[in-house]
Design a protein around this motif. Structure first.
Motif, PDB file in Angstrom:
ATOM      1  N   MET A  33      34.419  51.727  50.723  1.00  0.00           N
ATOM      2  CA  MET A  33      35.290  51.459  50.636  1.00  0.00           C
ATOM      3  C   MET A  33      35.619  49.985  50.202  1.00  0.00           C
ATOM      4  O   MET A  33      36.915  49.568  49.609  1.00  0.00           O
ATOM      5  N   PHE A  34      35.039  48.923  51.282  1.00  0.00           N
ATOM      6  CA  PHE A  34      34.987  46.975  50.836  1.00  0.00           C
ATOM      7  C   PHE A  34      34.733  46.810  49.581  1.00  0.00           C
ATOM      8  O   PHE A  34      35.445  46.302  48.918  1.00  0.00           O
ATOM      9  N   VAL A  35      33.952  47.777  48.859  1.00  0.00           N
ATOM     10  CA  VAL A  35      33.457  47.623  47.581  1.00  0.00           C
ATOM     11  C   VAL A  35      34.356  47.851  46.700  1.00  0.00           C
ATOM     12  O   VAL A  35      35.102  46.868  45.453  1.00  0.00           O
ATOM     13  N   VAL A  36      34.975  48.814  46.606  1.00  0.00           N
ATOM     14  CA  VAL A  36      36.152  49.811  45.886  1.00  0.00           C
ATOM     15  C   VAL A  36      37.469  48.449  45.948  1.00  0.00           C
ATOM     16  O   VAL A  36      38.191  48.207  45.689  1.00  0.00           O
ATOM     17  N   MET A  37      37.572  48.247  47.331  1.00  0.00           N
ATOM     18  CA  MET A  37      38.753  47.156  47.846  1.00  0.00           C
ATOM     19  C   MET A  37      39.046  46.169  46.780  1.00  0.00           C
ATOM     20  O   MET A  37      39.541  45.179  45.973  1.00  0.00           O
ATOM     21  N   TYR A  38      37.358  45.330  46.730  1.00  0.00           N
ATOM     22  CA  TYR A  38      36.972  43.957  46.440  1.00  0.00           C
ATOM     23  C   TYR A  38      37.383  44.636  45.002  1.00  0.00           C
ATOM     24  O   TYR A  38      37.857  43.360  44.178  1.00  0.00           O
ATOM     25  N   PHE A  39      37.163  44.942  44.277  1.00  0.00           N
ATOM     26  CA  PHE A  39      37.270  45.205  42.391  1.00  0.00           C
ATOM     27  C   PHE A  39      38.376  46.064  42.286  1.00  0.00           C
ATOM     28  O   PHE A  39      38.913  45.288  40.695  1.00  0.00           O
ATOM     29  N   LEU A  40      39.372  46.459  43.153  1.00  0.00           N
ATOM     30  CA  LEU A  40      40.779  46.666  42.562  1.00  0.00           C
ATOM     31  C   LEU A  40      41.478  46.396  43.377  1.00  0.00           C
ATOM     32  O   LEU A  40      42.656  45.963  42.615  1.00  0.00           O
ATOM     33  N   MET A  41      41.523  45.301  44.209  1.00  0.00           N
ATOM     34  CA  MET A  41      42.489  43.872  44.952  1.00  0.00           C
ATOM     35  C   MET A  41      41.826  43.040  44.623  1.00  0.00           C
ATOM     36  O   MET A  41      42.951  41.878  44.365  1.00  0.00           O
ATOM     37  N   ILE A  42      41.158  42.519  45.497  1.00  0.00           N
ATOM     38  CA  ILE A  42      40.387  40.988  45.718  1.00  0.00           C
ATOM     39  C   ILE A  42      40.075  40.527  44.892  1.00  0.00           C
ATOM     40  O   ILE A  42      41.280  38.984  43.697  1.00  0.00           O
ATOM     41  N   ARG A  43      39.328  40.680  43.317  1.00  0.00           N
ATOM     42  CA  ARG A  43      39.101  40.287  42.621  1.00  0.00           C
ATOM     43  C   ARG A  43      40.265  39.993  41.268  1.00  0.00           C
ATOM     44  O   ARG A  43      40.231  38.942  41.082  1.00  0.00           O
ATOM     45  N   PRO A  44      40.982  41.134  41.182  1.00  0.00           N
ATOM     46  CA  PRO A  44      42.119  40.551  40.199  1.00  0.00           C
ATOM     47  C   PRO A  44      43.001  39.773  40.480  1.00  0.00           C
ATOM     48  O   PRO A  44      43.353  38.951  39.458  1.00  0.00           O
ATOM     49  N   GLN A  45      43.525  39.304  42.029  1.00  0.00           N
ATOM     50  CA  GLN A  45      44.507  39.053  42.325  1.00  0.00           C
ATOM     51  C   GLN A  45      43.469  37.418  42.255  1.00  0.00           C
ATOM     52  O   GLN A  45      44.281  36.724  42.488  1.00  0.00           O
ATOM     53  N   GLN A  46      42.189  37.197  42.731  1.00  0.00           N
ATOM     54  CA  GLN A  46      41.474  36.306  42.749  1.00  0.00           C
ATOM     55  C   GLN A  46      41.671  35.681  40.876  1.00  0.00           C
ATOM     56  O   GLN A  46      41.813  34.254  40.854  1.00  0.00           O
ATOM     57  N   LYS A  47      41.313  36.111  40.054  1.00  0.00           N
ATOM     58  CA  LYS A  47      41.321  36.250  38.995  1.00  0.00           C
ATOM     59  C   LYS A  47      42.544  35.725  38.413  1.00  0.00           C
ATOM     60  O   LYS A  47      42.865  34.348  37.867  1.00  0.00           O
ATOM     61  N   ARG A  48      44.338  36.306  38.878  1.00  0.00           N
ATOM     62  CA  ARG A  48      45.153  35.580  38.743  1.00  0.00           C
ATOM     63  C   ARG A  48      45.824  34.318  38.736  1.00  0.00           C
ATOM     64  O   ARG A  48      46.208  33.429  38.238  1.00  0.00           O
ATOM     65  N   ALA A  49      45.759  34.080  40.716  1.00  0.00           N
ATOM     66  CA  ALA A  49      45.635  32.810  40.578  1.00  0.00           C
ATOM     67  C   ALA A  49      44.691  31.897  39.851  1.00  0.00           C
ATOM     68  O   ALA A  49      45.366  30.298  39.675  1.00  0.00           O
ATOM     69  N   LYS A  50      44.066  31.775  40.015  1.00  0.00           N
ATOM     70  CA  LYS A  50      42.773  30.808  38.677  1.00  0.00           C
ATOM     71  C   LYS A  50      43.690  31.078  37.799  1.00  0.00           C
ATOM     72  O   LYS A  50      43.318  29.571  37.367  1.00  0.00           O
ATOM     73  N   GLU A  51      43.820  32.120  37.076  1.00  0.00           N
ATOM     74  CA  GLU A  51      44.883  31.509  35.498  1.00  0.00           C
ATOM     75  C   GLU A  51      46.114  30.606  35.881  1.00  0.00           C
ATOM     76  O   GLU A  51      46.081  29.956  34.567  1.00  0.00           O
ATOM     77  N   GLN A  52      46.535  30.748  36.808  1.00  0.00           N
ATOM     78  CA  GLN A  52      47.789  30.561  37.055  1.00  0.00           C
ATOM     79  C   GLN A  52      47.795  28.640  37.375  1.00  0.00           C
ATOM     80  O   GLN A  52      48.569  27.862  37.179  1.00  0.00           O
ATOM     81  N   ARG A  53      46.426  28.763  38.039  1.00  0.00           N
ATOM     82  CA  ARG A  53      46.649  27.393  39.261  1.00  0.00           C
ATOM     83  C   ARG A  53      46.211  26.246  37.574  1.00  0.00           C
ATOM     84  O   ARG A  53      46.415  25.170  37.355  1.00  0.00           O
ATOM     85  N   ALA A  54      44.968  27.257  36.492  1.00  0.00           N
ATOM     86  CA  ALA A  54      44.825  26.338  35.026  1.00  0.00           C
ATOM     87  C   ALA A  54      46.159  25.769  34.244  1.00  0.00           C
ATOM     88  O   ALA A  54      46.086  24.851  33.820  1.00  0.00           O
ATOM     89  N   MET A  55      46.828  27.045  34.592  1.00  0.00           N
ATOM     90  CA  MET A  55      48.021  26.975  33.497  1.00  0.00           C
ATOM     91  C   MET A  55      49.161  25.722  34.284  1.00  0.00           C
ATOM     92  O   MET A  55      49.790  24.869  33.160  1.00  0.00           O
ATOM     93  N   MET A  56      49.109  25.750  35.816  1.00  0.00           N
ATOM     94  CA  MET A  56      50.182  24.480  35.907  1.00  0.00           C
ATOM     95  C   MET A  56      48.805  23.143  35.568  1.00  0.00           C
ATOM     96  O   MET A  56      50.017  22.444  35.403  1.00  0.00           O
ATOM     97  N   ASP A  57      48.081  22.899  35.690  1.00  0.00           N
ATOM     98  CA  ASP A  57      47.060  21.744  35.209  1.00  0.00           C
ATOM     99  C   ASP A  57      47.220  21.531  33.851  1.00  0.00           C
ATOM    100  O   ASP A  57      47.115  20.426  33.739  1.00  0.00           O
TER     101      ASP A  57
END
Length: 112
Positions: A33-57
């Motif tokens: 369950m943790f592995v599935v949650m990581y790949f479906l929820m946590i990882r995409p959100q971290q990727k989106r946040a990283k792209e947002q920070r790069a765009m703001m910078d």
């Protein structure tokens, strides 16, 4: 006169001690369950946040942006945590960098 016979407890088979395999199989659903949650929820959100920070910078004068409130404009000035956006000729507003949601392609806003 009594037709009910006595019931005696039977000795069950000796329980074998839980080994490593028993512990792994009991935790396998939790780990899965943790592995599935990581790949479906946590990882995409971290990727989106990283792209947002790069765009703001990378914001610079002349970039065309959309704010969280839906305002479209051209970046006039970038200061630490704030951005001044020209929304109409001679009309500028100051917003926080974090409220910039989208960086538009050059030439999208023609009226300014």
């Amino acid at each position: 006169m009594f037709f009910i016979s006595n019931a005696y407890a039977q000795a069950g088979a000796a329980a074998e001690p839980a080994g490593l395999a028993g512990n792994l199989t009991s935790f396998l659903p939790l780990v899965l369950m943790f592995v599935v949650m990581y790949f479906l929820m946590i990882r995409p959100q971290q990727k989106r946040a990283k792209e947002q920070r790069a765009m703001m910078d990378a914001l610079a004068k002349g970039d065309e942006v959309v704010t969280a409130g839906g305002m479209l404009g051209r970046v006039a000035k970038v200061v630490d945590a704030y951005v001044t956006i020209e929304v109409a000729t001679g009309t500028e507003i100051t917003v926080q960098k974090s409220s910039i949601t989208t960086l538009l392609p050059k030439g999208t806003l023609k009226a300014l």
